[in-house]
Design a protein around this motif. Structure first.
Motif, PDB file in Angstrom:
ATOM      1  N   ARG A   1       0.834  -1.193   0.000  1.00 21.79           N
ATOM      2  CA  ARG A   1       0.000   0.000   0.000  1.00 21.79           C
ATOM      3  C   ARG A   1       0.877   1.255   0.000  1.00 21.79           C
ATOM      4  O   ARG A   1       0.644   2.199  -0.749  1.00 21.79           O
ATOM      5  CB  ARG A   1      -0.932   0.003   1.221  1.00 21.79           C
ATOM      6  N   ARG A   2       1.924   1.267   0.831  1.00 29.05           N
ATOM      7  CA  ARG A   2       2.832   2.417   0.873  1.00 29.05           C
ATOM      8  C   ARG A   2       3.545   2.608  -0.466  1.00 29.05           C
ATOM      9  O   ARG A   2       3.689   3.731  -0.940  1.00 29.05           O
ATOM     10  CB  ARG A   2       3.867   2.240   1.987  1.00 29.05           C
ATOM     11  N   ASP A   3       3.982   1.498  -1.046  1.00 20.12           N
ATOM     12  CA  ASP A   3       4.650   1.586  -2.346  1.00 20.12           C
ATOM     13  C   ASP A   3       3.706   2.137  -3.407  1.00 20.12           C
ATOM     14  O   ASP A   3       4.091   2.960  -4.235  1.00 20.12           O
ATOM     15  CB  ASP A   3       5.183   0.217  -2.783  1.00 20.12           C
ATOM     16  N   SER A   4       2.461   1.688  -3.373  1.00 17.53           N
ATOM     17  CA  SER A   4       1.470   2.170  -4.331  1.00 17.53           C
ATOM     18  C   SER A   4       1.216   3.663  -4.153  1.00 17.53           C
ATOM     19  O   SER A   4       1.155   4.414  -5.138  1.00 17.53           O
ATOM     20  CB  SER A   4       0.164   1.394  -4.151  1.00 17.53           C
ATOM     21  N   GLU A   5       1.104   4.105  -2.916  1.00 16.36           N
ATOM     22  CA  GLU A   5       0.907   5.536  -2.655  1.00 16.36           C
ATOM     23  C   GLU A   5       2.118   6.348  -3.103  1.00 16.36           C
ATOM     24  O   GLU A   5       1.981   7.430  -3.668  1.00 16.36           O
ATOM     25  CB  GLU A   5       0.631   5.770  -1.170  1.00 16.36           C
ATOM     26  N   ALA A   6       3.310   5.816  -2.881  1.00 17.83           N
ATOM     27  CA  ALA A   6       4.526   6.511  -3.305  1.00 17.83           C
ATOM     28  C   ALA A   6       4.580   6.607  -4.831  1.00 17.83           C
ATOM     29  O   ALA A   6       4.959   7.645  -5.379  1.00 17.83           O
ATOM     30  CB  ALA A   6       5.770   5.781  -2.779  1.00 17.83           C
ATOM     31  N   GLN A   7       4.175   5.544  -5.515  1.00 23.44           N
ATOM     32  CA  GLN A   7       4.150   5.574  -6.976  1.00 23.44           C
ATOM     33  C   GLN A   7       3.146   6.603  -7.474  1.00 23.44           C
ATOM     34  O   GLN A   7       3.414   7.323  -8.433  1.00 23.44           O
ATOM     35  CB  GLN A   7       3.806   4.203  -7.541  1.00 23.44           C
ATOM     36  N   LYS A   8       1.989   6.683  -6.820  1.00 19.69           N
ATOM     37  CA  LYS A   8       0.979   7.663  -7.213  1.00 19.69           C
ATOM     38  C   LYS A   8       1.518   9.079  -7.026  1.00 19.69           C
ATOM     39  O   LYS A   8       1.319   9.952  -7.879  1.00 19.69           O
ATOM     40  CB  LYS A   8      -0.303   7.490  -6.405  1.00 19.69           C
ATOM     41  N   ARG A   9       2.211   9.333  -5.903  1.00 21.34           N
ATOM     42  CA  ARG A   9       2.798  10.647  -5.664  1.00 21.34           C
ATOM     43  C   ARG A   9       3.843  10.978  -6.723  1.00 21.34           C
ATOM     44  O   ARG A   9       3.873  12.091  -7.254  1.00 21.34           O
ATOM     45  CB  ARG A   9       3.429  10.714  -4.272  1.00 21.34           C
ATOM     46  N   ARG A  10       4.714  10.006  -7.038  1.00 17.28           N
ATOM     47  CA  ARG A  10       5.736  10.237  -8.065  1.00 17.28           C
ATOM     48  C   ARG A  10       5.090  10.514  -9.420  1.00 17.28           C
ATOM     49  O   ARG A  10       5.528  11.400 -10.149  1.00 17.28           O
ATOM     50  CB  ARG A  10       6.675   9.034  -8.170  1.00 17.28           C
ATOM     51  N   LEU A  11       4.037   9.775  -9.744  1.00 17.91           N
ATOM     52  CA  LEU A  11       3.349   9.980 -11.013  1.00 17.91           C
ATOM     53  C   LEU A  11       2.758  11.384 -11.085  1.00 17.91           C
ATOM     54  O   LEU A  11       2.906  12.074 -12.102  1.00 17.91           O
ATOM     55  CB  LEU A  11       2.239   8.945 -11.205  1.00 17.91           C
TER      56      LEU A  11
END
Length: 154
Positions: free
Chosen positions: A72-82
């Motif tokens: 979940r944290r990785d997914s949120e981090a990817q969304k922020r980077r995107l």
């Protein structure tokens, strides 16, 4: 919720009655703890006599929950980077469009100035030609005869 990317030592210990497993070094949210308390089967949690099986099951559930939390944290981090990359691209496109607009305006301004200069030059040539023609018309009888046979331009 854990140290994203940092390595922590997690230890599992059992109390003196071996009824409770103590996990040290891990922070869990209330929702994770509530999910761990829920029975894993619809008929309710079955008590097993072997504490080793319970420990292994608990370790497995904790590992699963940690993996879910990490995902979940990785997914949120990817969304922020995107979102950051999209904002960067949008800004760069804006800068490029501004430069293109400025360049187009400069080219248009130069073309207008060239046309004005060419028009003025043509006007001056026409004026000089007219003045020249008038000068010779009155001074040269041959020119007068030639001009009288044609339609006057001036």
């Amino acid at each position: 919720m854990g140290g994203g990317g940092s390595t922590r030592r997690v230890t599992f210990e059992a109390d003196e009655n071996e009824n409770i497993t103590v996990v040290k070094g891990v922070r869990l949210s209330d929702s994770v703890i509530d999910r761990m308390k829920e029975p894993s089967s619809p008929s309710g949690r079955q008590h097993r006599s072997s504490s080793a099986v319970n420990d292994e099951e608990l370790k497995k559930r904790i590992a699963e929950e940690l993996a879910l939390e990490r995902a979940r944290r990785d997914s949120e981090a990817q969304k922020r980077r995107l979102k950051q990359e999209q904002a960067y691209v949008r800004d760069e496109f804006g800068k490029i469009l501004d430069r293109e607009r400025i360049s187009s305006n400069e080219h248009l301004t130069r073309a207008i100035l060239r046309e004005r200069a060419a028009t003025e030059e043509e006007r001056q040539k026409a004026q000089r030609f007219t003045e020249h023609k008038e000068f010779w018309y009155w001074r040269d009888p041959l020119w007068q005869g030639l001009m009288q046979s044609r339609i006057p331009v001036f």
